[in-house]
Design a protein around this motif. Sequence first.
Motif, PDB file in Angstrom:
ATOM      1  N   ALA A 207       0.833  -1.207   0.000  1.00 30.39           N
ATOM      2  CA  ALA A 207       0.000   0.000   0.000  1.00 30.39           C
ATOM      3  C   ALA A 207       0.864   1.252   0.000  1.00 30.39           C
ATOM      4  N   VAL A 208       1.897   1.292   0.834  1.00 26.39           N
ATOM      5  CA  VAL A 208       2.799   2.443   0.890  1.00 26.39           C
ATOM      6  C   VAL A 208       3.447   2.655  -0.479  1.00 26.39           C
ATOM      7  N   ASP A 209       3.923   1.571  -1.082  1.00 31.11           N
ATOM      8  CA  ASP A 209       4.563   1.655  -2.405  1.00 31.11           C
ATOM      9  C   ASP A 209       3.577   2.113  -3.472  1.00 31.11           C
ATOM     10  N   HIS A 210       2.353   1.595  -3.420  1.00 27.57           N
ATOM     11  CA  HIS A 210       1.317   1.961  -4.390  1.00 27.57           C
ATOM     12  C   HIS A 210       1.047   3.466  -4.329  1.00 27.57           C
ATOM     13  N   PHE A 211       0.835   3.975  -3.142  1.00 26.06           N
ATOM     14  CA  PHE A 211       0.576   5.407  -3.001  1.00 26.06           C
ATOM     15  C   PHE A 211       1.789   6.220  -3.445  1.00 26.06           C
ATOM     16  N   ALA A 212       2.988   5.785  -3.075  1.00 23.35           N
ATOM     17  CA  ALA A 212       4.210   6.507  -3.441  1.00 23.35           C
ATOM     18  C   ALA A 212       4.352   6.604  -4.962  1.00 23.35           C
ATOM     19  N   ARG A 213       4.028   5.517  -5.662  1.00 21.76           N
ATOM     20  CA  ARG A 213       4.100   5.542  -7.133  1.00 21.76           C
ATOM     21  C   ARG A 213       3.176   6.602  -7.723  1.00 21.76           C
ATOM     22  N   HIS A 214       2.137   6.962  -6.973  1.00 19.24           N
ATOM     23  CA  HIS A 214       1.174   7.964  -7.428  1.00 19.24           C
ATOM     24  C   HIS A 214       1.405   9.324  -6.757  1.00 19.24           C
ATOM     25  N   GLY A 215       2.538   9.470  -6.081  1.00 19.62           N
ATOM     26  CA  GLY A 215       2.897  10.759  -5.495  1.00 19.62           C
ATOM     27  C   GLY A 215       2.228  11.108  -4.186  1.00 19.62           C
ATOM     28  N   VAL A 216       1.722  10.100  -3.470  1.00 19.57           N
ATOM     29  CA  VAL A 216       1.060  10.350  -2.191  1.00 19.57           C
ATOM     30  C   VAL A 216       1.822   9.643  -1.079  1.00 19.57           C
ATOM     31  N   HIS A 217       2.159  10.399  -0.049  1.00 21.00           N
ATOM     32  CA  HIS A 217       2.828   9.807   1.115  1.00 21.00           C
ATOM     33  C   HIS A 217       1.766   9.387   2.124  1.00 21.00           C
ATOM     34  N   VAL A 218       1.782   8.113   2.490  1.00 22.79           N
ATOM     35  CA  VAL A 218       0.934   7.638   3.587  1.00 22.79           C
ATOM     36  C   VAL A 218       1.862   7.216   4.713  1.00 22.79           C
ATOM     37  N   GLY A 219       1.487   7.574   5.906  1.00 21.37           N
ATOM     38  CA  GLY A 219       2.323   7.261   7.053  1.00 21.37           C
ATOM     39  C   GLY A 219       2.067   5.862   7.581  1.00 21.37           C
ATOM     40  N   GLU A 220       2.896   5.480   8.515  1.00 24.90           N
ATOM     41  CA  GLU A 220       2.750   4.212   9.232  1.00 24.90           C
ATOM     42  C   GLU A 220       2.496   4.571  10.689  1.00 24.90           C
ATOM     43  N   VAL A 221       1.257   4.952  10.986  1.00 26.20           N
ATOM     44  CA  VAL A 221       0.926   5.517  12.295  1.00 26.20           C
ATOM     45  C   VAL A 221       1.184   4.537  13.449  1.00 26.20           C
ATOM     46  N   VAL A 222       1.024   3.255  13.216  1.00 28.02           N
ATOM     47  CA  VAL A 222       1.314   2.240  14.237  1.00 28.02           C
ATOM     48  C   VAL A 222       2.495   1.437  13.716  1.00 28.02           C
ATOM     49  N   GLU A 223       3.671   1.717  14.252  1.00 25.17           N
ATOM     50  CA  GLU A 223       4.888   1.107  13.719  1.00 25.17           C
ATOM     51  C   GLU A 223       5.413  -0.043  14.561  1.00 25.17           C
ATOM     52  N   TYR A 224       4.875  -0.222  15.741  1.00 27.63           N
ATOM     53  CA  TYR A 224       5.376  -1.268  16.627  1.00 27.63           C
ATOM     54  C   TYR A 224       4.295  -1.685  17.607  1.00 27.63           C
ATOM     55  N   SER A 225       4.475  -2.849  18.163  1.00 29.56           N
ATOM     56  CA  SER A 225       3.597  -3.349  19.218  1.00 29.56           C
ATOM     57  C   SER A 225       4.348  -3.162  20.532  1.00 29.56           C
ATOM     58  N   VAL A 226       3.821  -2.348  21.415  1.00 29.05           N
ATOM     59  CA  VAL A 226       4.506  -2.059  22.681  1.00 29.05           C
ATOM     60  C   VAL A 226       4.864  -3.341  23.407  1.00 29.05           C
ATOM     61  N   ALA A 227       3.958  -4.286  23.439  1.00 27.91           N
ATOM     62  CA  ALA A 227       4.198  -5.536  24.175  1.00 27.91           C
ATOM     63  C   ALA A 227       5.362  -6.333  23.602  1.00 27.91           C
ATOM     64  N   HIS A 228       5.733  -6.058  22.364  1.00 26.00           N
ATOM     65  CA  HIS A 228       6.818  -6.791  21.726  1.00 26.00           C
ATOM     66  C   HIS A 228       8.145  -6.027  21.738  1.00 26.00           C
ATOM     67  N   LEU A 229       8.156  -4.834  22.306  1.00 27.81           N
ATOM     68  CA  LEU A 229       9.404  -4.090  22.456  1.00 27.81           C
ATOM     69  C   LEU A 229      10.210  -4.674  23.616  1.00 27.81           C
ATOM     70  N   PRO A 230      11.519  -4.744  23.483  1.00 23.03           N
ATOM     71  CA  PRO A 230      12.339  -5.349  24.537  1.00 23.03           C
ATOM     72  C   PRO A 230      12.072  -4.776  25.935  1.00 23.03           C
ATOM     73  N   ALA A 231      11.898  -3.473  26.047  1.00 22.76           N
ATOM     74  CA  ALA A 231      11.704  -2.850  27.361  1.00 22.76           C
ATOM     75  C   ALA A 231      10.392  -3.258  28.029  1.00 22.76           C
ATOM     76  N   TYR A 232       9.411  -3.700  27.257  1.00 20.69           N
ATOM     77  CA  TYR A 232       8.093  -4.030  27.804  1.00 20.69           C
ATOM     78  C   TYR A 232       7.766  -5.514  27.735  1.00 20.69           C
ATOM     79  N   ARG A 233       8.595  -6.280  27.078  1.00 17.98           N
ATOM     80  CA  ARG A 233       8.326  -7.695  26.855  1.00 17.98           C
ATOM     81  C   ARG A 233       8.025  -8.436  28.156  1.00 17.98           C
ATOM     82  N   ARG A 234       8.727  -8.093  29.229  1.00 16.71           N
ATOM     83  CA  ARG A 234       8.523  -8.804  30.505  1.00 16.71           C
ATOM     84  C   ARG A 234       7.109  -8.606  31.057  1.00 16.71           C
ATOM     85  N   PHE A 235       6.471  -7.498  30.731  1.00 14.19           N
ATOM     86  CA  PHE A 235       5.115  -7.243  31.213  1.00 14.19           C
ATOM     87  C   PHE A 235       4.079  -8.072  30.454  1.00 14.19           C
TER      88      PHE A 235
END
Length: 124
Positions: A55-83
Amino acid sequence: LVQLRKYGWMIERRRTLAARYIERLKGVPGWVLPPMPDGATFSHFPVRVPDRQAAVDHFARHGVHVGEVVEYSVAHLPAYRRFAEGMELPNSLYCSQHMINLPVHPQLTDQQCGRIIEIARLIR
């Protein structure tokens, strides 16, 4: 303070853009659109898509930037994994890999919004 004078207009414009996206993008295969609850200000317009990079590539080919508003899962980050030990939390992980953010800047014109919708509807 100057921006606060524009706040009402900005929020209304974001709501208008969000409503237009929701109305016109319902049929895009595999897309999950956000709800439109009363009082939402739509600082972002997150959409769950089957393949974020495609989807990001498709929009980029057409000159539109779409963001990745959710880039990570907090529970899967090393600092929070123990929780989250012993929990799988598949929805959090899935969303961290499948969300894009469509533009809702208040100065986005109706014509530009329409073009973004056209581009989105071309995704296969």
